[in-house]
Write an enzyme that holds these catalytic residues in place. Structure first.
Site, PDB file in Angstrom:
ATOM      1  CE  LYS A 121      -4.813  -1.863   1.322  1.00 23.49           C
ATOM      2  NZ  LYS A 121      -3.963  -1.278   2.337  1.00 23.49           N
ATOM      3  CG  ASP A 139      -6.335  -4.533   6.215  1.00 25.53           C
ATOM      4  OD1 ASP A 139      -6.267  -5.715   6.646  1.00 25.53           O
ATOM      5  OD2 ASP A 139      -7.032  -3.674   6.761  1.00 25.53           O
TER       6      ASP A 139
END
Ligand code: SF4
Length: 218
Positions: A121, A139
């Site tokens: 991420k 997220d």
């Protein structure tokens, strides 16, 4: 409505209403963004932005941070979640930048995930924000909003959601779509009580349609 039409509406809406959406983290260079994103795990951008000026001042480069002591770094980030781990990660990340990447932040996901404290991420955020690469960081906001809207279907993991999103969004919009989804999730499509009445993409939202159908039955 087909999935592609839903995507098209989503893209057209945000191109019109948030054409220059960007990260709310404050930074001046790739190294500062990397520090800020590592600190932002399980923490608000607001809190991170209150914390980073002192870190950037004391440790303006990977070299200086690599020489920082755990005690010094911890003292500067203690108001942030998980300061123990994050202090270790920041120092380890800076050491690796110096020793393996000549003090520069690498710009590929594969290289970035080698750094302590950097997962997929974070690597996607860095490469998309700094280099506009077509990488989608998923997220909690991106995961929730894309599922509610119906942009993703039965995605059980962030990686599954990421794959679905990048297969439908044209490459040139992917780095912006990440911010559209995050900001929409942060301010409108919030986790507990989404503000559907104020939502400009309500007409294509699967979650909204389902709720409306249920309400009609009551
Ligand atoms: S209509 Fe409601 S659930 Fe759907 S995207 Fe908008 S705020 Fe979220």
């Amino acid at each position: 409505m087909t999935k592609q039409q839903r995507y098209q509406f989503f893209i057209d809406y945000f191109l019109l209403n948030a054409p220059s959406a960007e990260t709310e983290l404050l930074f001046n260079n790739p190294f500062e963004l990397l520090v800020a994103v590592i600190l932002s795990a399980q923490c608000t951008d607001k809190r991170v932005n209150l914390t980073t000026p002192a870190i950037f001042k004391k440790f303006p480069t990977p070299e200086s941070l690599s020489k920082g002591s755990f005690k010094e770094v911890f003292a500067l980030i203690k108001s942030i979640s998980y300061p123990n781990n994050k202090a270790k990660h920041l120092i380890g990340m800076a050491e690796m930048l110096v020793n393996k990447f000549s003090g520069q932040v690498p710009m590929t996901v594969d290289e970035l995930v080698e750094l302590p404290g950097v997962g997929r991420k974070t690597a996607n955020v860095i490469t998309s924000v700094i280099d506009q690469q077509p990488n989608m960081a998923v997220d909690t906001h991106v995961f929730r909003v894309s599922a509610r809207l119906g942009l993703t279907t039965n995605a059980k993991t962030p990686l599954a959601a990421e794959k679905q999103l990048i297969s439908h969004i044209p490459k040139e919009y992917i780095h912006r779509a990440h911010h559209w989804l995050i900001l929409h999730g942060r301010y409108v499509c919030t986790a507990r009580s989404p503000k559907c009445e104020d939502c400009g993409i309500q007409s294509v939202c699967k979650y909204f349609a389902k709720q409306a159908k249920m309400n009609n039955r009551l």
